[in-house]
Design a protein around this motif. Structure first.
Motif, PDB file in Angstrom:
ATOM      1  N   ILE A   1     -18.476  12.687 -12.927  1.00  0.00           N
ATOM      2  CA  ILE A   1     -18.292  14.107 -12.624  1.00  0.00           C
ATOM      3  C   ILE A   1     -16.938  14.577 -13.147  1.00  0.00           C
ATOM      4  O   ILE A   1     -16.825  15.638 -13.767  1.00  0.00           O
ATOM      5  CB  ILE A   1     -18.415  14.357 -11.108  1.00  0.00           C
ATOM      6  CG1 ILE A   1     -19.857  14.094 -10.671  1.00  0.00           C
ATOM      7  CG2 ILE A   1     -17.997  15.766 -10.746  1.00  0.00           C
ATOM      8  CD1 ILE A   1     -20.060  14.086  -9.185  1.00  0.00           C
TER       9      ILE A   1
ATOM     10  N   LEU B   1     -16.323  17.497 -15.948  1.00  0.00           N
ATOM     11  CA  LEU B   1     -15.501  18.678 -15.675  1.00  0.00           C
ATOM     12  C   LEU B   1     -14.281  18.726 -16.589  1.00  0.00           C
ATOM     13  O   LEU B   1     -13.818  19.795 -16.965  1.00  0.00           O
ATOM     14  CB  LEU B   1     -15.054  18.698 -14.214  1.00  0.00           C
ATOM     15  CG  LEU B   1     -16.140  19.057 -13.199  1.00  0.00           C
ATOM     16  CD1 LEU B   1     -15.616  18.882 -11.786  1.00  0.00           C
ATOM     17  CD2 LEU B   1     -16.643  20.477 -13.398  1.00  0.00           C
TER      18      LEU B   1
ATOM     19  N   ALA C   1     -26.425  19.016 -13.226  1.00  0.00           N
ATOM     20  CA  ALA C   1     -26.249  17.932 -12.270  1.00  0.00           C
ATOM     21  C   ALA C   1     -27.624  17.371 -11.930  1.00  0.00           C
ATOM     22  O   ALA C   1     -28.389  17.985 -11.202  1.00  0.00           O
ATOM     23  CB  ALA C   1     -25.547  18.448 -11.020  1.00  0.00           C
TER      24      ALA C   1
ATOM     25  N   TRP D   1     -19.883  17.748  -3.391  1.00  0.00           N
ATOM     26  CA  TRP D   1     -20.492  19.050  -3.641  1.00  0.00           C
ATOM     27  C   TRP D   1     -19.519  20.178  -3.342  1.00  0.00           C
ATOM     28  O   TRP D   1     -19.540  21.213  -4.005  1.00  0.00           O
ATOM     29  CB  TRP D   1     -21.786  19.218  -2.852  1.00  0.00           C
ATOM     30  CG  TRP D   1     -22.970  18.730  -3.626  1.00  0.00           C
ATOM     31  CD1 TRP D   1     -23.730  17.637  -3.354  1.00  0.00           C
ATOM     32  CD2 TRP D   1     -23.523  19.314  -4.817  1.00  0.00           C
ATOM     33  NE1 TRP D   1     -24.710  17.493  -4.298  1.00  0.00           N
ATOM     34  CE2 TRP D   1     -24.608  18.507  -5.209  1.00  0.00           C
ATOM     35  CE3 TRP D   1     -23.199  20.427  -5.590  1.00  0.00           C
ATOM     36  CZ2 TRP D   1     -25.384  18.784  -6.340  1.00  0.00           C
ATOM     37  CZ3 TRP D   1     -23.965  20.697  -6.723  1.00  0.00           C
ATOM     38  CH2 TRP D   1     -25.039  19.880  -7.077  1.00  0.00           C
TER      39      TRP D   1
ATOM     40  N   LEU E   1     -17.558  20.372  -6.451  1.00  0.00           N
ATOM     41  CA  LEU E   1     -18.351  20.939  -7.549  1.00  0.00           C
ATOM     42  C   LEU E   1     -18.534  22.444  -7.376  1.00  0.00           C
ATOM     43  O   LEU E   1     -18.389  23.212  -8.338  1.00  0.00           O
ATOM     44  CB  LEU E   1     -19.714  20.261  -7.609  1.00  0.00           C
ATOM     45  CG  LEU E   1     -19.818  19.009  -8.469  1.00  0.00           C
ATOM     46  CD1 LEU E   1     -21.203  18.402  -8.346  1.00  0.00           C
ATOM     47  CD2 LEU E   1     -19.530  19.331  -9.923  1.00  0.00           C
TER      48      LEU E   1
ATOM     49  N   LEU F   1     -24.589  26.561 -13.132  1.00  0.00           N
ATOM     50  CA  LEU F   1     -24.940  25.224 -12.650  1.00  0.00           C
ATOM     51  C   LEU F   1     -26.456  25.098 -12.593  1.00  0.00           C
ATOM     52  O   LEU F   1     -27.138  25.951 -12.028  1.00  0.00           O
ATOM     53  CB  LEU F   1     -24.325  25.031 -11.265  1.00  0.00           C
ATOM     54  CG  LEU F   1     -24.437  23.663 -10.613  1.00  0.00           C
ATOM     55  CD1 LEU F   1     -23.634  22.643 -11.387  1.00  0.00           C
ATOM     56  CD2 LEU F   1     -23.923  23.731  -9.182  1.00  0.00           C
TER      57      LEU F   1
END
Lengths: 200, 362
Positions: A136, A140, A149, A165, A168, A179
């Motif tokens: 992750i 990013l 995701a 989460w 995120l 997303l």
């Protein structure tokens, strides 16, 4: 806008998984992709992130096709973190693949709870959940405009899942990311999604 | 363990380190699986000591060796020594004198599985749950130091005897779909190698193929899937194949390490229902999972795992609300579920951090 326009895809000479499938994700949106197991959710995620090329149709990012080289503005975080890292590199090198500034890397590491002592280890010396944090962070760090995701939190415990989460979602809000996510947990999806797209 | 059967399990929920589910029983006066005081440590190179160079030699009982003198020599050499200490030691020195240390990952863990029971192990990722599964199966990395006692079906086990029952009496549903052989068609992988010679071998082969077809039909896998290679499967299909592998032989104990990620809800429920049916048929299941909600629907007992040990072992009913949970980490888990608050703990402790015991208000 991340757009899939009339996409058709099938593996090898096999049957088509979908034909003429279209999808659009706007910045700031959180779209859930819903379909039963084996319907091609992961494949679609791979097509949108440029890992697979569709047989027909195009993928457009803000009106332009996906770049063939360089940093992809659509980043994918996969279902099996152990398969998306180079087993012969230390985690520091894995994270550096995104080519982010050291400060940015450091910020993401702190956000995602990546400990410094993990950096010198190899992927097989970390747990699935620890690896997923790296994946992750790497996604990013590549400063994407859209993030996909694909069941990112199924290998995490509930506390870590909530933590990851929240990171995120905060990052997505802060950067106005679009997303697209896949999850089999209805409760989780209900928490996150602003829109649900069935993969028909 | 002799006096054990005389205990009234109905009234005494907790005795010798564990509680009992209503349906669990001790056949033949012993547990199906007992793990006591299990400790797993890894011997690894101590990078920090290496980076610190010559200044920090005596690390964890490591004797100072070699020509490198510490910083503590005379004052007149101070300048030169300081300069040397700043430099990283040369590559060969780092190689030859690399100090090692032991990192303990599982600390004195005890749990037991009864016949007819599912014990769910839930807890933080990276807390050593998979290592527990490996230890029960006798799969040890070369640099692992494993201490403790394991009994299986009343027999004290060691690495060799665990390896002997692995795959036949104890089956594993592995966590990683990478556990499938990438070069073998999945049908053959599930069927395994037939036993015996001549006609017996052919009969065994037919029996295995028949059993495999049964399992595939049960999990909604087409016959064509048997002809595919692992990379051609979706995540959910691979999970189902792994589950079929474990159910192929008739084991007494199934260790299921995260069997449900990637399965849609319907299939996940069916997979867990099968584990339930297996337990009801007299088997034992050690279900290692993150999916607490799903685990609660089938398990008899829940062991909450954190930082390498079981912090709380409790009946499933206790997870109805945070008030009946004893340990702060169990409460954190409860609050973090998307069905409840979806809240990370307020003082977000670094995961795996020892000082994270403070916990959420319950």
């Amino acid at each position: 806008m991340l757009e899939a326009r009339a996409i058709s895809f099938g593996y090898g000479s096999g049957p088509l998984l979908y034909e003429g499938f279209s999808l659009a994700v706007a910045p700031g949106e959180r779209v859930q992709l819903a379909a039963p197991s084996g319907a091609g959710k992961t494949t679609l995620a791979r097509i949108l992130a440029g890992y697979e090329r569709p047989r027909a149709g195009t993928v457009l990012v803000d009106g332009a096709p996906l770049p063939r080289r360089g940093r992809c503005p659509v980043q994918l975080v996969g279902q099996h973190p152990e398969l998306t890292v180079d087993p012969r590199q230390t985690m520091a090198a894995v994270l550096a693949e995104a080519g982010a500034a050291p400060e940015e890397e450091e910020r993401l590491r702190a956000l995602l709870g990546i400990q410094d002592r993990w950096l010198t280890r190899y992927p097989r010396e970390l747990s699935g959940g620890e690896l997923q944090r790296f994946c992750i962070a790497r996604a990013l760090a590549a400063s994407p405009r859209y993030l996909i995701a694909d069941e990112v939190s199924t290998m995490l415990d509930a506390v870590t899942q909530a933590q990851i989460w929240s990171v995120l979602l905060a990052e997505a809000r802060g950067r106005d990311l679009g997303l697209l996510f896949v999850s089999h947990s209805p409760a989780l999806a209900a928490r996150i999604a602003t829109r649900v797209v069935p993969l028909a | 363990m002799e006096a054990h059967e005389t205990l009234d399990h109905g009234t005494q929920a907790v005795h010798h380190h564990h509680s009992h589910g209503a349906a669990s029983r001790h056949a033949h006066g012993h547990h199906l699986l007992t793990v006591e005081d299990l400790t797993v440590a890894f011997r690894m190179y101590d990078e920090e000591a290496v980076e610190a160079g010559q200044g920090k030699k005596a690390v964890k009982g490591q004797k100072e060796t070699g020509p490198g003198k510490g910083k503590k020599s005379g004052g007149e050499k101070g300048g030169r020594e300081a300069k040397r200490a700043q430099r990283r030691p040369s590559a060969w020195r780092r190689y030859l004198e690399a100090p090692q240390r032991e990192v303990e990952v599982i600390h004195s863990l005890s749990l037991s599985v009864h016949e007819g029971e599912i014990l769910a192990v839930v807890g933080a990722s990276g807390s050593g749950k998979t290592l527990l599964a490996d230890a029960v199966l006798g799969l040890f990395e070369p640099n692992a130091l494993v201490r403790g006692r394991i009994w299986f079906d009343g027999e004290p086990m060691d690495a060799a005897s665990l390896a002997a029952v692995r795959g036949s009496r104890i089956a594993l549903v592995p966590q990683s779909v990478a556990s499938l052989d990438p070069l073998m068609r999945v049908g053959r992988q599930v069927e395994g190698a037939p036993q015996g010679r001549g006609a017996a071998r052919r009969a065994d082969k037919r029996r295995r193929a028949e059993r495999r077809r049964e399992l595939f039909a049960r999990y909604g896998l087409d016959e064509d899937v048997a002809r595919l290679f692992p990379h051609e499967l979706s995540g959910g299909m691979a999970r189902r194949v792994l589950l079929c592998c474990a159910l192929m032989e008739s084991p007494q104990l199934i260790v299921a390490d995260e069997p449900t990620p990637g399965l849609d809800l319907d299939l996940a429920v069916r997979a867990l229902a099968d584990l339930r049916a297996f337990a009801d048929g007299g088997g034992g299941v050690l279900l290692i999972t993150h999916d607490i909600e799903l685990a609660l629907t089938v398990a008899d007992r829940v062991a909450v795992f954190r930082d390498g040990t079981v912090v709380e072992e409790t009946a499933v009913e206790s997870f109805a609300g945070p008030d009946t949970l004893a340990h702060p980490f169990s409460c954190q888990l409860w609050h973090a579920l998307p069905e409840h608050d979806f809240a990370p703990p307020p003082s977000v402790p670094a995961p795996g951090d020892e000082c994270g015991e403070g916990g959420a208000p319950c």
